[in-house]
Design an enzyme around this catalytic site. Sequence first.
Site, PDB file in Angstrom:
ATOM      1  N   SER A  74      13.515 101.361   8.180  1.00 32.70           N
ATOM      2  CA  SER A  74      14.552 101.463   9.214  1.00 32.70           C
ATOM      3  C   SER A  74      15.219 100.091   9.334  1.00 32.70           C
ATOM      4  CB  SER A  74      13.899 101.816  10.562  1.00 32.70           C
ATOM      5  OG  SER A  74      14.752 101.476  11.639  1.00 32.70           O
ATOM      6  N   TYR A  83       7.493 101.106  17.304  1.00 31.58           N
ATOM      7  CA  TYR A  83       8.299 101.552  16.151  1.00 31.58           C
ATOM      8  C   TYR A  83       8.747 100.356  15.305  1.00 31.58           C
ATOM      9  CZ  TYR A  83      11.951 104.157  13.619  1.00 31.58           C
ATOM     10  OH  TYR A  83      12.735 104.737  12.646  1.00 31.58           O
TER      11      TYR A  83
HETATM   12  P1  NAD Z   1      12.884 113.791  12.197  1.00 35.03           P
HETATM   13  O1  NAD Z   1      12.146 113.770  13.470  1.00 35.03           O
HETATM   14  O2  NAD Z   1      13.836 114.898  11.935  1.00 35.03           O
HETATM   15  O3  NAD Z   1      11.898 113.720  10.955  1.00 35.03           O
HETATM   16  C1  NAD Z   1      10.618 113.154  10.985  1.00 35.03           C
HETATM   17  C2  NAD Z   1       9.725 114.020  10.161  1.00 35.03           C
HETATM   18  O4  NAD Z   1       8.425 113.433  10.079  1.00 35.03           O
HETATM   19  C3  NAD Z   1       9.571 115.418  10.788  1.00 35.03           C
HETATM   20  O5  NAD Z   1       9.729 116.404   9.798  1.00 35.03           O
HETATM   21  C4  NAD Z   1       8.142 115.389  11.312  1.00 35.03           C
HETATM   22  O6  NAD Z   1       7.545 116.675  11.314  1.00 35.03           O
HETATM   23  C5  NAD Z   1       7.486 114.476  10.307  1.00 35.03           C
HETATM   24  N1  NAD Z   1       6.220 113.944  10.802  1.00 35.03           N
HETATM   25  C6  NAD Z   1       5.965 113.334  12.000  1.00 35.03           C
HETATM   26  N2  NAD Z   1       4.661 113.032  12.087  1.00 35.03           N
HETATM   27  C7  NAD Z   1       4.087 113.457  10.933  1.00 35.03           C
HETATM   28  C8  NAD Z   1       2.770 113.423  10.420  1.00 35.03           C
HETATM   29  N3  NAD Z   1       1.756 112.899  11.131  1.00 35.03           N
HETATM   30  N4  NAD Z   1       2.531 113.932   9.185  1.00 35.03           N
HETATM   31  C9  NAD Z   1       3.542 114.484   8.442  1.00 35.03           C
HETATM   32  N5  NAD Z   1       4.812 114.546   8.886  1.00 35.03           N
HETATM   33  C10 NAD Z   1       5.066 114.037  10.114  1.00 35.03           C
HETATM   34  O7  NAD Z   1      13.636 112.394  12.123  1.00 35.03           O
HETATM   35  P2  NAD Z   1      14.325 111.649  10.891  1.00 35.03           P
HETATM   36  O8  NAD Z   1      15.393 110.840  11.485  1.00 35.03           O
HETATM   37  O9  NAD Z   1      14.629 112.587   9.793  1.00 35.03           O
HETATM   38  O10 NAD Z   1      13.149 110.653  10.456  1.00 35.03           O
HETATM   39  C11 NAD Z   1      12.672 110.547   9.126  1.00 35.03           C
HETATM   40  C12 NAD Z   1      12.315 109.109   8.826  1.00 35.03           C
HETATM   41  O11 NAD Z   1      13.496 108.317   8.874  1.00 35.03           O
HETATM   42  C13 NAD Z   1      11.325 108.486   9.812  1.00 35.03           C
HETATM   43  O12 NAD Z   1      10.407 107.677   9.096  1.00 35.03           O
HETATM   44  C14 NAD Z   1      12.219 107.629  10.676  1.00 35.03           C
HETATM   45  O13 NAD Z   1      11.539 106.539  11.241  1.00 35.03           O
HETATM   46  C15 NAD Z   1      13.247 107.170   9.666  1.00 35.03           C
HETATM   47  N6  NAD Z   1      14.507 106.701  10.240  1.00 35.03           N
HETATM   48  C16 NAD Z   1      15.365 107.530  10.896  1.00 35.03           C
HETATM   49  C17 NAD Z   1      16.547 107.010  11.414  1.00 35.03           C
HETATM   50  C18 NAD Z   1      17.545 107.851  12.141  1.00 35.03           C
HETATM   51  O14 NAD Z   1      18.497 107.292  12.707  1.00 35.03           O
HETATM   52  N7  NAD Z   1      17.425 109.156  12.165  1.00 35.03           N
HETATM   53  C19 NAD Z   1      16.835 105.654  11.272  1.00 35.03           C
HETATM   54  C20 NAD Z   1      15.936 104.843  10.596  1.00 35.03           C
HETATM   55  C21 NAD Z   1      14.780 105.365  10.083  1.00 35.03           C
END
Ligand code: NAD
Length: 275
Positions: free
Chosen positions: A160, A173
């Site tokens: 991130s 986080y």
């Molecule tokens: P999201 O909540 O849609 O996806 C997160 C996914 O991780 C979900 O499918 C959830 O079921 C899964 N998950 C959570 N805990 C878990 C576990 N213990 N075991 C297996 N799966 C698990 O959100 P997203 O934005 O798609 O996030 C995906 C990744 O991207 C994350 O690592 C998040 O930190 C990172 N991220 C997102 C953003 C953003 O702006 N959306 C920015 C930077 C980083």
Amino acid sequence: MSDSFLRLKDQVAIVTGSSSGIGRACAIHLASLGAKVVVNYSSNAEEGRKTMEEIEKIGGTAILVKADVSREEEVKAMFNKTINEYGKLDILISNAGLQKDAAFLDMTLEEWQKVIDVNLTGQFLCCREAARQFVAQEKNKADVLDHSELSIGKIVLMSSVHDIIPWAGHVNYAASKGGVMMFMKSISQELAPHKIRVNSVSPGAIKTTINKEVWSDPEKYKSLLQLIPYKRIGTPQDVAKAVAWLSSDESDYVNGETLYIDGGMTLYPEFADNG
Ligand code: NAD
């Protein structure tokens, strides 16, 4: 276009947390490029099946596997299922992650621990299994002279912008993602002699459920755009395309890097007007 032009044809890829958001987009995009995909979910099987349906619609190949990435036995079982089904592994997209936000003064040990367990320990468990598998399958190859100069396995970690931008109110986080960066660089250094490539992508604000509370509120969305020089929120597909490139041989000499996919969020936008 013929199948042979598909960049990831017959490569086997695990995408953790692919029942939603960025992980889902990565799973679908990798499948569209010819990869055989393992769609992983931790609790919501219905959402996992939706990812599967999308992959089936485009004629892709996938299996659905339940595993909590913070639990060692479940991670091992997911890798075993992958090898039983497809016989090998080429790519790990270690994407699963979550937020448990709280002011630092109020943050509980549970809120701290849960985020570290999933976002950092989950990366350790998945990357270790992937690396072990890559090394084992390389050793099993009969004819060493056949070995290509290209990487024998690729790992992309989902970090991130908060691996370098401090984030008050989200210290669990930010600490987990800062940890992901140094974890990625260290294993990249250690695994490179095995011809395993490890890189991260660091998204800025991407429109998914994780930050729905911000983009669904017009006022909060407006102030979010102040932080993005490119003046739009990112999409899961923006991230998936970069992930596919890092997973492919087109990036074969890229190792230990973090690619920021953030519309310029890390460019100190508050200085655009002379500070
Ligand atoms: P999201 O909540 O849609 O996806 C997160 C996914 O991780 C979900 O499918 C959830 O079921 C899964 N998950 C959570 N805990 C878990 C576990 N213990 N075991 C297996 N799966 C698990 O959100 P997203 O934005 O798609 O996030 C995906 C990744 O991207 C994350 O690592 C998040 O930190 C990172 N991220 C997102 C953003 C953003 O702006 N959306 C920015 C930077 C980083």
